[in-house]
Design an enzyme around this catalytic site. Structure first.
Site, mmCIF file in Angstrom:
data_model
loop_
_atom_site.group_PDB
_atom_site.id
_atom_site.type_symbol
_atom_site.label_atom_id
_atom_site.label_comp_id
_atom_site.label_asym_id
_atom_site.label_seq_id
_atom_site.Cartn_x
_atom_site.Cartn_y
_atom_site.Cartn_z
ATOM 1 C CG ASN A 52 -1.752 -1.428 1.266
ATOM 2 O OD1 ASN A 52 -1.505 -2.113 2.011
ATOM 3 N ND2 ASN A 52 -2.462 -1.511 0.364
ATOM 4 C CB ILE B 162 0.454 6.332 2.649
ATOM 5 C CG1 ILE B 162 2.106 6.485 2.921
ATOM 6 C CG2 ILE B 162 0.085 4.977 3.385
ATOM 7 C CD1 ILE B 162 2.327 7.248 4.305
ATOM 8 C CB CYS B 163 -3.066 3.206 -0.865
ATOM 9 S SG CYS B 163 -4.689 3.114 -1.180
ATOM 10 C CG LEU B 164 -4.258 5.208 5.929
ATOM 11 C CD1 LEU B 164 -4.431 3.484 6.171
ATOM 12 C CD2 LEU B 164 -3.476 5.527 6.845
#
Lengths: 151, 349
Positions: free
Chosen positions: A79, A86-88
């Site tokens: 991620n 960052i994939c959040l």
């Protein structure tokens, strides 16, 4: 109108007075909206023992919009892409002004404990994580050892 | 015979509770033998019929052990709203003391009365506003949401306005067939994400929170400076072993340069090796958006320019007094202020 919103001042003071274990965030000398961050790799994760540098920037309308956060230290994670992005969800559409620098960084630390290859940002890493998890974890450990350990 | 006989004292107590509290106020769980084992009720301050001026509430959960009332029940207080930790702790210990006093007698009514008294006494939010992180003062205008969370009206207005702007921007990015046909923005509570309905216009008319206006300025402390040094040292060590992501090598910098304002690049405030600029251009998108970076180029360019000018502004006006010459004095000044803040913060409101 003050140059720096009170809330940012308050958060900075709290980060100093009541530090979060495994996380440090220090404002830059010349720009109090820019934070130098270290997140330690969580125990029992492939990132254990690593000290990961991140940069965190509070945009002008913070806390109405999310901080911008990026890994500076290289990290092998499905991620997090090769630019450290960052994939959040809480950094995008699930942002809430009730979240803080400390909660954002805790969420990022939690992401290290629980990689989610079904919602990938680094496609090749996510792919390997899905087809051969043990090899992916080996890679993550190797990257941690090579880039993020401080000895 | 193994047939259980429920203690008459308990059956009477439950019957009385059911008679006095409304159905939706009371939740009684029974075990498989039909004995009551857990009583749950949401409590509010006593304000007569006026539910508008109830600013706090808490859920009282009482676990009845086998042998109650000759054995004390277990009390827990959940979902406190508008109450700070100290108040909740005090309510908890008072409730436990009450249970001890009432061993051998039903205690539910005593408990409910006790908690209500506490709530009535502290019927003003004692917690801080989750948006600005400052407390509620006499004269502050605040709003209670349907979910019993509190915000300064001013702060909540800013949140709803920003959330609506974000919603509209996201809608515009979508192809028409994917857009929300109703085009109706729904505000949500920043703390629990429940839908909330507020009149933003009237919220905006509230003044900013008093504590926020009165807060002191911030400058860099010795501890901070020490931490900064450690951070910088770690950065260098990781850089030496090739552990730092090289944005230039990844081709991001080229993208950035085209948007930079003249002068902002050479003596910009960014520490070496960092990349604030990269954010504005390469917004962190969830992966499904990443295939179409071109379509977003224009809005990102604007954001970027916006950010750059802001950053410059900040540097010119925000840190004039942190120069090397004034450093010693500024630090001492900050120390004093810092200690004062620490004191006020540790005093329960």
């Amino acid at each position: 109108m003050a140059a720096l919103p009170r809330r940012i001042i308050k958060e900075t003071q709290r980060l100093m007075q009541e530090p979060v274990p495994g996380i440090s965030a220090v404002p830059d000398d010349t720009n109090a909206r820019y934070f130098h961050v270290i997140v330690t790799g969580p125990e029992d994760s492939p990132f254990e023992g690593g000290l990961f540098k991140l940069e965190l920037f509070l945009p002008e309308d913070y806390p109405m919009s999310a901080p911008k956060v990026r890994f500076i230290t290289k990290i092998y994670h499905p991620n997090i892409d090769r630019l450290g992005r960052i994939c959040l969800d809480i950094l995008k559409d699930k942002w809430s002004p009730a979240l803080q620098i400390r909660t954002v960084l805790l969420s990022i630390q939690a992401l290290l404990s629980a990689p989610n290859p079904d919602d990938p940002l680094a496609n090749d890493v996510a792919e390997l994580w899905k087809v051969n998890e043990s090899e992916a974890i080996r890679n993550a450990k190797e990257w941690t050892r090579r880039y993020a350990m401080d000895n | 015979m193994s047939e259980t006989v429920i203690d008459e004292r308990v059956t009477d107590e439950i019957a009385a509770l059911k008679a006095i509290l409304l159905d939706d106020e009371l939740n009684i769980k029974e075990n498989d033998r039909g004995e009551p084992e857990c009583i749950e009720t949401v409590l509010f301050p006593s304000t007569g019929e006026d539910s508008q001026s109830q600013y706090v509430c808490v859920t009282l959960i009482v676990q009845l052990p086998v042998g109650y009332p000759d054995i004390s029940p277990t009390i827990s207080l959940r979902n406190p709203r508008g109450l700070d930790e100290n108040t909740v702790r005090l309510m908890q210990s008072d409730a436990e003391a009450k249970c001890k006093d009432f061993i051998g007698q039903p205690v539910m009514f005593e408990l409910i009365e006790l908690i209500r008294e506490h709530l009535t006494r502290s019927n003003l939010p004692t917690d801080q506003c989750a948006i600005c992180l400052y407390g509620f003062r006499e004269g502050d205008e605040f709003t209670k949401t349907e979910c019993y969370h509190y915000f300064h009206s001013h702060c909540l207005a800013a949140h709803i306005a920003a959330a609506e702007r974000y919603y509209r921007e996201e809608q515009e990015k979508l192809p028409q067939w994917q857009q929300d046909a109703t085009n109706k923005f729904q505000a949500i509570c920043p703390v629990c994400r429940e839908s909330i309905n507020c009149d933003v216009e009237s919220l905006w008319s509230a003044p900013p929170p008093i504590d926020v206006e009165a807060a002191i300025d911030f400058s860099v402390t010795t501890e901070l400076r020490e931490l900064q040094k450690q951070m910088a040292a770690l950065f260098l060590r990781q850089q030496q072993r090739g552990g730092i992501i090289d944005l230039e090598a990844e081709g991001v910098k080229t993208l950035v340069r085209t948007e930079d304002e003249p002068g902002a690049t050479t003596d910009g405030p960014n520490p070496p090796g960092t990349s604030l600029n990269a954010y504005s251009n390469q917004n962190m998108q969830p992966v499904n958006h990443m295939q179409m970076p071109q379509s977003k180029q224009s809005s990102q360019t604007q954001n970027h320019a916006h950010y750059q000018s802001r950053q410059l502004h900040h540097n010119y006006h925000g840190h004039n007094n942190h120069g090397h010459r004034n450093r010693g004095r500024g630090r001492a000044h900050y120390r004093r202020q810092f200690d004062r803040v620490r004191q006020t913060e540790s005093t329960p409101r």
